[in-house]
Structure formats: C-alpha cells, structure tokens
Design a protein around this motif. Structure first.
Motif, PDB file in Angstrom:
ATOM      1  N   SER A  42       0.839  -1.189   0.000  1.00 55.74           N
ATOM      2  CA  SER A  42       0.000   0.000   0.000  1.00 55.74           C
ATOM      3  C   SER A  42       0.875   1.240   0.000  1.00 55.74           C
ATOM      4  N   SER A  45       0.632   7.027   4.125  1.00 53.71           N
ATOM      5  CA  SER A  45       1.559   7.160   5.265  1.00 53.71           C
ATOM      6  C   SER A  45       1.400   6.070   6.325  1.00 53.71           C
ATOM      7  N   THR A  46       0.204   5.479   6.423  1.00 51.91           N
ATOM      8  CA  THR A  46      -0.029   4.519   7.515  1.00 51.91           C
ATOM      9  C   THR A  46       0.972   3.357   7.524  1.00 51.91           C
ATOM     10  N   ASP A  74      -1.227   0.604  -5.819  1.00 57.86           N
ATOM     11  CA  ASP A  74      -1.491   1.829  -6.591  1.00 57.86           C
ATOM     12  C   ASP A  74      -0.274   2.741  -6.533  1.00 57.86           C
ATOM     13  N   ARG A  76       1.112   7.021  -7.554  1.00 54.72           N
ATOM     14  CA  ARG A  76       0.824   8.368  -8.062  1.00 54.72           C
ATOM     15  C   ARG A  76       1.592   8.528  -9.366  1.00 54.72           C
ATOM     16  N   ASN A  86       4.714   6.294  -3.948  1.00 53.56           N
ATOM     17  CA  ASN A  86       4.538   5.164  -3.024  1.00 53.56           C
ATOM     18  C   ASN A  86       5.742   4.225  -3.084  1.00 53.56           C
ATOM     19  N   GLY A 146      -4.563   0.616   2.566  1.00 59.54           N
ATOM     20  CA  GLY A 146      -4.927   1.609   3.574  1.00 59.54           C
ATOM     21  C   GLY A 146      -6.367   2.011   3.276  1.00 59.54           C
ATOM     22  N   LEU A 147      -6.935   2.823   4.149  1.00 54.20           N
ATOM     23  CA  LEU A 147      -8.304   3.307   3.944  1.00 54.20           C
ATOM     24  C   LEU A 147      -8.296   4.827   3.935  1.00 54.20           C
ATOM     25  N   HIS A 152     -12.019   5.307   0.281  1.00 50.62           N
ATOM     26  CA  HIS A 152     -11.302   4.733  -0.870  1.00 50.62           C
ATOM     27  C   HIS A 152     -10.251   3.741  -0.398  1.00 50.62           C
ATOM     28  N   ALA A 154      -6.706   1.660  -2.228  1.00 57.83           N
ATOM     29  CA  ALA A 154      -5.766   1.804  -3.353  1.00 57.83           C
ATOM     30  C   ALA A 154      -6.060   3.171  -3.973  1.00 57.83           C
ATOM     31  N   LYS A 205      -9.988   8.633  10.548  1.00 54.16           N
ATOM     32  CA  LYS A 205     -10.524   7.499   9.757  1.00 54.16           C
ATOM     33  C   LYS A 205     -11.712   6.823  10.452  1.00 54.16           C
TER      34      LYS A 205
HETATM   35  C1  6PG Z   1      -2.238   6.130  -1.679  1.00 50.75           C
HETATM   36  C2  6PG Z   1      -2.803   4.899  -1.045  1.00 50.75           C
HETATM   37  C3  6PG Z   1      -4.156   5.201  -0.502  1.00 50.75           C
HETATM   38  C4  6PG Z   1      -3.951   5.229   0.992  1.00 50.75           C
HETATM   39  C5  6PG Z   1      -5.100   5.861   1.698  1.00 50.75           C
HETATM   40  C6  6PG Z   1      -4.754   6.077   3.176  1.00 50.75           C
HETATM   41  O1  6PG Z   1      -1.584   6.027  -2.722  1.00 50.75           O
HETATM   42  O2  6PG Z   1      -2.424   7.189  -1.051  1.00 50.75           O
HETATM   43  O3  6PG Z   1      -2.714   3.783  -1.687  1.00 50.75           O
HETATM   44  O4  6PG Z   1      -5.169   4.294  -0.818  1.00 50.75           O
HETATM   45  O5  6PG Z   1      -3.754   3.895   1.462  1.00 50.75           O
HETATM   46  O6  6PG Z   1      -5.343   7.123   1.089  1.00 50.75           O
HETATM   47  O7  6PG Z   1      -3.644   6.927   3.206  1.00 50.75           O
HETATM   48  P1  6PG Z   1      -2.883   7.249   4.591  1.00 50.75           P
HETATM   49  O8  6PG Z   1      -2.273   5.970   5.057  1.00 50.75           O
HETATM   50  O9  6PG Z   1      -1.838   8.281   4.230  1.00 50.75           O
HETATM   51  O10 6PG Z   1      -3.925   7.776   5.546  1.00 50.75           O
END
Ligand code: 6PG
Length: 250
Positions: A42, A45-46, A74, A76, A86, A146-147, A152, A154, A205
């Motif tokens: 993922s 930041s988490t 995923d 950017r 990422n 992550g969420l 959303h 990914a 979250k």
């Molecule tokens: C990304 C992630 C995205 C991320 C969530 C949570 O490219 O940003 O894949 O799905 O997991 O947006 O992001 P955080 O961990 O930064 O809260």
C-alpha cells in the motif's frame, strides 16, 4: 459488509507490529507452499511504520527476502524519486534496507509518462510474472491496503468508473477529488488475493471505518465495501483511534 475480521490495537506502533507479524507469517506460509511470496504494498503514510519494522530485527533476519516479490496496489503519476511516490516511500523505509533482489521489485514505470501507457505497461509486467491467464485474475499472496477518510482503497475512489472495471487488471483513472490521474489495481485483483489486510490508523478514519464496516451498503460512496476476499476474509487492523466509532464487542 460481508465476512471480515477486525483486530483493534492500542496505537499505530501496536497496529504496525501486528501487521508485521501477519506479513512474516504469510511470507513463510507462501514460500513453503508456492516457493515465493507476491505482495502488493500500500501507499500513503499509515504503512510506513510497518515497513520500517520489517526492515529491523526480528523481522529482517526472519523473513526469506529472496522469496519476496514486491508490487504496488497503486501509485501516483510522479517520478520514482518524488516525495509523493509510493515506491519511494517503501524503498526508503524497507526495500533499501533488506536483502531483497532488485529484480524482485516491480514498480509502476511512471517515467513512461502517459498514465494509460504506464497502466498497460504494469499490466504487462503482471501478466509476465503471474502468467497470461486466458481468463481469471492473478492471485497475490498478500495485498496490503490503507483506507482513505472517504472510504477509498488503493486509488479506487468514490464515484470512479474504475470501480466497475472487471476486464483490465490495472487502470489509470482521473481522480476528480485530487484533480490528478492515479494508477491502481482493479477490484477483481484485490479480491482474488490469498490475503487482504487493510491497516487503518487515526481519529480522522473513524467515521469512514464505521461506515464501511457497519454502515449501509453504498459501495459507490464507500469503495472499501467492495472488498470481498474470494479466499477467506478481509483482515482490518485498526488502532483504537480509528476504531473509536465501532461498538465495542460484548
Ligand atoms: C495512496 C494509497 C491510498 C492510501 C489511503 C490512506 O496512494 O495514497 O494507496 O489508498 O492507502 O489514502 O492513506 P494514509 O495511510 O496516508 O492515511
């Protein structure tokens, strides 16, 4: 939302440690069963703390890194050395610190420029790695997600046409909410994985987590509700802050 498991940990440190324990267990299990461990990491930041933990003892020497094949769920549309990448985050926190062969790292080739070209190139990489299946989807051993605060996962955002994609494995949707293109695996690949873990941390979250897990089924607005692990259950790892709006069991 259908079958899932929720583990609530005290804070991000404990959450990351639990995720690292599960990751290490899955590496050993997949390596002995299939000779390799294919994982889609993922972004965001988490997971950074999790990646740092995996790069340190006891995990660093416990994990057979030569068996680990790394992908991303995923990415950017930025260069691989960009602060928003990422790949760059995982490389700095983990991949540069463990003896994982460079040929086992499969990042999105964002230097190709056009997002659609990057997506189809990545799909080609997956087809070569997993084998070009006539029908059906590649099966990762683990996909880590992550969420987002908007539900959303990914780069599958609320209202995105990518939520309906069943044929392509990788797409490059324009994300209205960000005003930018993103690169993402599609839902059939997420749901085909042997194991799906979603790590969620922080007060911001809490509402999304409750809506996704306990709210009405509105997947267009809460894409995480589309997670349906075909082989088991989605494992949600949340810290107390993120789980603060979930009723306490019992
Ligand atoms: C990304 C992630 C995205 C991320 C969530 C949570 O490219 O940003 O894949 O799905 O997991 O947006 O992001 P955080 O961990 O930064 O809260």
């Amino acid at each position: 939302m259908a079958d899932f498991e929720v583990h609530i940990l005290s804070d991000l440190q404990a959450l990351s440690r639990r995720a690292a324990d599960v990751f290490a267990r899955e590496v050993l299990q997949a390596s002995s069963a299939r000779g390799r461990f294919a994982v889609a990491l993922s972004g965001g930041s988490t997971p950074r703390r999790l990646y740092e933990m995996l790069a340190a003892e006891p995990f660093r020497s416990h994990i057979p890194w030569s068996k680990v094949c790394v992908f991303w769920g995923d990415e950017r549309c930025v260069p691989p050395d960009h602060p928003d990448s990422n790949y760059a985050m995982a490389y700095a926190a983990l991949l540069s610190k463990v003896p994982l062969p460079a040929e086992n790292i499969h990042r999105f080739r964002t230097e190709l420029g056009d997002p659609q070209r990057v997506a189809s190139n990545y799909e080609q990489v997956l087809r070569e790695f997993f084998g070009t299946l006539g029908e059906g989807y590649p099966r990762y051993d683990l996909i880590l997600l992550g969420l987002g605060a908007d539900g959303h996962i990914a780069s599958l955002f609320p209202g995105s046409p990518a939520l309906q994609e069943q044929r392509r494995w990788v797409v490059a949707p324009f994300v209205e909410q960000l005003g930018a293109y993103r690169l993402t695996l599609t839902l059939p690949l997420l749901n085909e994985a042997h194991h799906l873990i979603c790590v969620v941390s922080g007060e911001e979250k809490a509402l999304a987590l409750r809506e996704v897990l306990k709210g009405e089924y509105r997947p267009e607005e809460r894409p995480a509700q589309l997670l349906r692990a075909a082989r088991g259950r989605v494992l949600w790892l949340a810290d107390q802050a993120a789980a603060s709006l979930l009723e306490r069991p019992g």
